[in-house]
Design a protein around this motif. Structure first.
Motif, PDB file in Angstrom:
ATOM      1  N   GLY A   1       2.610  36.590  75.144  1.00  7.42           N
ATOM      2  CA  GLY A   1       3.376  37.086  74.016  1.00  7.42           C
ATOM      3  C   GLY A   1       4.070  38.412  74.257  1.00  7.42           C
ATOM      4  N   VAL A   2       5.240  38.528  73.642  1.00  7.92           N
ATOM      5  CA  VAL A   2       6.005  39.764  73.659  1.00  7.92           C
ATOM      6  C   VAL A   2       5.523  40.611  72.491  1.00  7.92           C
ATOM      7  CG1 VAL A   2       8.320  40.780  73.483  1.00  7.92           C
ATOM      8  CG2 VAL A   2       8.001  38.577  74.650  1.00  7.92           C
ATOM      9  N   GLU A   3       5.186  41.862  72.772  1.00 13.41           N
ATOM     10  CA  GLU A   3       4.733  42.771  71.724  1.00 13.41           C
ATOM     11  C   GLU A   3       5.930  43.419  71.042  1.00 13.41           C
ATOM     12  OE1 GLU A   3       2.086  45.485  73.704  1.00 13.41           O
ATOM     13  OE2 GLU A   3       0.663  43.890  74.196  1.00 13.41           O
ATOM     14  N   PHE A   4       5.754  43.817  69.781  1.00 12.94           N
ATOM     15  CA  PHE A   4       6.828  44.455  69.023  1.00 12.94           C
ATOM     16  C   PHE A   4       7.333  45.678  69.788  1.00 12.94           C
ATOM     17  CE2 PHE A   4       8.503  47.466  65.946  1.00 12.94           C
ATOM     18  CZ  PHE A   4       9.443  46.679  65.316  1.00 12.94           C
ATOM     19  N   GLY A   5       8.648  45.778  69.961  1.00 11.06           N
ATOM     20  CA  GLY A   5       9.267  46.902  70.639  1.00 11.06           C
ATOM     21  C   GLY A   5       9.298  46.785  72.158  1.00 11.06           C
ATOM     22  N   GLU A   6       8.784  45.687  72.698  1.00  9.02           N
ATOM     23  CA  GLU A   6       8.715  45.480  74.140  1.00  9.02           C
ATOM     24  C   GLU A   6       9.829  44.523  74.559  1.00  9.02           C
ATOM     25  OE1 GLU A   6       4.982  44.550  77.048  1.00  9.02           O
ATOM     26  OE2 GLU A   6       5.236  43.134  75.394  1.00  9.02           O
ATOM     27  N   SER A   7      10.506  44.827  75.654  1.00  6.80           N
ATOM     28  CA  SER A   7      11.543  43.906  76.137  1.00  6.80           C
ATOM     29  C   SER A   7      10.873  42.680  76.756  1.00  6.80           C
ATOM     30  CB  SER A   7      12.435  44.590  77.180  1.00  6.80           C
ATOM     31  OG  SER A   7      11.761  44.695  78.423  1.00  6.80           O
ATOM     32  N   ILE A   8      11.608  41.576  76.827  1.00  4.82           N
ATOM     33  CA  ILE A   8      11.020  40.366  77.408  1.00  4.82           C
ATOM     34  C   ILE A   8      10.731  40.544  78.891  1.00  4.82           C
ATOM     35  CG2 ILE A   8      11.831  38.742  75.659  1.00  4.82           C
ATOM     36  CD1 ILE A   8      14.133  37.965  77.429  1.00  4.82           C
ATOM     37  N   HIS A   9      11.503  41.344  79.590  1.00  2.95           N
ATOM     38  CA  HIS A   9      11.235  41.573  81.014  1.00  2.95           C
ATOM     39  C   HIS A   9       9.967  42.399  81.222  1.00  2.95           C
ATOM     40  CE1 HIS A   9      15.678  40.643  81.864  1.00  2.95           C
ATOM     41  NE2 HIS A   9      14.948  39.655  82.329  1.00  2.95           N
ATOM     42  N   ILE A  10       9.789  43.436  80.435  1.00  2.00           N
ATOM     43  CA  ILE A  10       8.564  44.247  80.531  1.00  2.00           C
ATOM     44  C   ILE A  10       7.356  43.385  80.152  1.00  2.00           C
ATOM     45  CG2 ILE A  10       7.315  46.225  79.555  1.00  2.00           C
ATOM     46  CD1 ILE A  10       9.605  47.000  81.486  1.00  2.00           C
ATOM     47  N   ALA A  11       7.492  42.581  79.102  1.00  2.00           N
ATOM     48  CA  ALA A  11       6.393  41.707  78.675  1.00  2.00           C
ATOM     49  C   ALA A  11       6.022  40.715  79.777  1.00  2.00           C
ATOM     50  CB  ALA A  11       6.774  40.953  77.402  1.00  2.00           C
TER      51      ALA A  11
ATOM     52  N   VAL B   1       6.617  28.698  68.236  1.00  2.00           N
ATOM     53  CA  VAL B   1       6.718  29.515  69.442  1.00  2.00           C
ATOM     54  C   VAL B   1       8.091  29.335  70.081  1.00  2.00           C
ATOM     55  CG1 VAL B   1       5.679  30.034  71.688  1.00  2.00           C
ATOM     56  CG2 VAL B   1       4.241  29.103  69.861  1.00  2.00           C
ATOM     57  N   LEU B   2       8.722  30.456  70.430  1.00  2.00           N
ATOM     58  CA  LEU B   2       9.924  30.456  71.265  1.00  2.00           C
ATOM     59  C   LEU B   2       9.481  30.945  72.634  1.00  2.00           C
ATOM     60  CD1 LEU B   2      12.699  32.028  69.018  1.00  2.00           C
ATOM     61  CD2 LEU B   2      12.479  29.653  69.738  1.00  2.00           C
ATOM     62  N   GLU B   3       9.750  30.133  73.671  1.00  5.06           N
ATOM     63  CA  GLU B   3       9.315  30.464  75.025  1.00  5.06           C
ATOM     64  C   GLU B   3      10.531  30.641  75.931  1.00  5.06           C
ATOM     65  OE1 GLU B   3       5.277  28.127  75.871  1.00  5.06           O
ATOM     66  OE2 GLU B   3       6.954  26.785  75.385  1.00  5.06           O
ATOM     67  N   PHE B   4      10.527  31.728  76.690  1.00 10.36           N
ATOM     68  CA  PHE B   4      11.585  32.027  77.647  1.00 10.36           C
ATOM     69  C   PHE B   4      10.977  31.948  79.049  1.00 10.36           C
ATOM     70  CE2 PHE B   4      12.756  33.918  73.684  1.00 10.36           C
ATOM     71  CZ  PHE B   4      14.127  33.796  73.611  1.00 10.36           C
ATOM     72  N   PHE B   5      11.497  31.044  79.878  1.00 10.90           N
ATOM     73  CA  PHE B   5      10.996  30.848  81.241  1.00 10.90           C
ATOM     74  C   PHE B   5      11.993  31.438  82.234  1.00 10.90           C
ATOM     75  CE2 PHE B   5       8.918  27.709  78.686  1.00 10.90           C
ATOM     76  CZ  PHE B   5       7.630  27.661  79.194  1.00 10.90           C
ATOM     77  N   PHE B   6      11.498  32.336  83.089  1.00 12.88           N
ATOM     78  CA  PHE B   6      12.328  32.996  84.088  1.00 12.88           C
ATOM     79  C   PHE B   6      11.840  32.642  85.483  1.00 12.88           C
ATOM     80  CE2 PHE B   6      12.862  35.697  80.408  1.00 12.88           C
ATOM     81  CZ  PHE B   6      14.182  36.116  80.476  1.00 12.88           C
ATOM     82  N   TRP B   7      12.786  32.540  86.430  1.00  7.23           N
ATOM     83  CA  TRP B   7      12.417  32.455  87.843  1.00  7.23           C
ATOM     84  C   TRP B   7      11.882  33.815  88.243  1.00  7.23           C
ATOM     85  CZ3 TRP B   7      11.920  27.841  89.456  1.00  7.23           C
ATOM     86  CH2 TRP B   7      12.761  26.833  89.002  1.00  7.23           C
ATOM     87  N   VAL B   8      10.788  33.852  88.998  1.00  4.41           N
ATOM     88  CA  VAL B   8      10.222  35.117  89.446  1.00  4.41           C
ATOM     89  C   VAL B   8       9.884  35.026  90.931  1.00  4.41           C
ATOM     90  CG1 VAL B   8       9.284  35.666  87.159  1.00  4.41           C
ATOM     91  CG2 VAL B   8       7.815  34.541  88.841  1.00  4.41           C
ATOM     92  N   ALA B   9       9.771  36.194  91.556  1.00  6.47           N
ATOM     93  CA  ALA B   9       9.350  36.295  92.948  1.00  6.47           C
ATOM     94  C   ALA B   9       8.230  37.317  93.037  1.00  6.47           C
ATOM     95  CB  ALA B   9      10.526  36.718  93.837  1.00  6.47           C
ATOM     96  N   LYS B  10       7.240  37.038  93.850  1.00  8.26           N
ATOM     97  CA  LYS B  10       6.124  37.962  94.051  1.00  8.26           C
ATOM     98  C   LYS B  10       6.613  39.179  94.835  1.00  8.26           C
ATOM     99  CE  LYS B  10       1.892  38.372  96.717  1.00  8.26           C
ATOM    100  NZ  LYS B  10       0.954  37.712  97.620  1.00  8.26           N
ATOM    101  N   ILE B  11       6.202  40.396  94.381  1.00  6.42           N
ATOM    102  CA  ILE B  11       6.530  41.600  95.138  1.00  6.42           C
ATOM    103  C   ILE B  11       5.281  42.326  95.630  1.00  6.42           C
ATOM    104  CG2 ILE B  11       8.820  41.978  94.157  1.00  6.42           C
ATOM    105  CD1 ILE B  11       7.569  44.067  92.279  1.00  6.42           C
ATOM    106  N   ASP B  12       4.148  42.119  94.950  1.00  5.57           N
ATOM    107  CA  ASP B  12       2.909  42.739  95.410  1.00  5.57           C
ATOM    108  C   ASP B  12       1.710  42.115  94.704  1.00  5.57           C
ATOM    109  OD1 ASP B  12       2.606  43.960  92.834  1.00  5.57           O
ATOM    110  OD2 ASP B  12       3.563  45.780  93.507  1.00  5.57           O
ATOM    111  N   GLY B  13       0.524  42.536  95.131  1.00  2.00           N
ATOM    112  CA  GLY B  13      -0.707  42.084  94.496  1.00  2.00           C
ATOM    113  C   GLY B  13      -1.361  40.932  95.233  1.00  2.00           C
ATOM    114  N   SER B  14      -2.565  40.614  94.779  1.00  2.07           N
ATOM    115  CA  SER B  14      -3.334  39.492  95.316  1.00  2.07           C
ATOM    116  C   SER B  14      -3.619  38.522  94.191  1.00  2.07           C
ATOM    117  CB  SER B  14      -4.661  39.979  95.901  1.00  2.07           C
ATOM    118  OG  SER B  14      -4.423  40.842  96.980  1.00  2.07           O
TER     119      SER B  14
END
Length: 158
Positions: A45-55, A86-99
């Motif tokens: 979920g996107v929190e109030f005041g949060e952009s969809i990218h940050i969420a 529910v409104l769902e936004f699906f984005f293509w993503v690429a891993k940049i870090d983490g395990s």
């Protein structure tokens, strides 16, 4: 599990489509809508005041332990079922870090977690599992801009 945080209101959800070595990353979770285990792309979920990218970056990290770079919008899905909208936004993503590791949903306490597993799944397996939304089982993602990514996802099965 309390459905009140998800029901009787419009919920905006973001999710990331991460394909590696021809497989799509999915999380297994206990669906508050169907009351069954489903597989779906990581997100939340996107929190109030949060952009969809940050969420999306926050939710993806919480659920998978991975930092991501966000690409283009792949799909918008709307679900209206009983008291859920529910409104769902699906984005293509690429891993940049983490395990890669199964995360923890901070909206729920430890004995009420929705997240159960995560796995990179082949195109053939996507079609066999309880994957939501249903459009992920179809060819919707074969389009001009994403053809190479998804074609490699499908071709890895051959």
């Amino acid at each position: 599990m309390s459905d009140s945080i998800y029901s009787d209101k419009l919920r905006v959800r973001v999710a990331g489509l991460l394909v590696e070595k021809g497989k799509l990353l999915l999380v297994k979770l206990s669906s508050p809508i169907s009351k069954r285990d489903i597989w779906t792309p990581p997100g939340g979920g996107v929190e109030f005041g949060e952009s969809i990218h940050i969420a999306l970056k926050r939710e993806f990290k919480e659920e998978t332990g991975l930092g991501i770079k966000i690409g283009e919008l792949a799909q918008i899905n709307e679900l209206i079922e009983d008291q859920f909208h529910v409104l769902e936004f699906f984005f293509w993503v690429a891993k940049i870090d983490g395990s890669l590791k199964l995360g923890f949903d901070p909206e729920h306490n430890s004995d009420d977690q929705l997240l159960k597993d995560l796995e990179f799944v082949s195109y053939t397996e996507v079609k066999k599992r309880e994957v939501k939304p249903d459009i992920l089982k179809s060819n919707f993602w074969i389009n001009k801009s994403s053809r190479n990514i998804i074609q490699s996802f499908k071709e890895s099965e051959n």
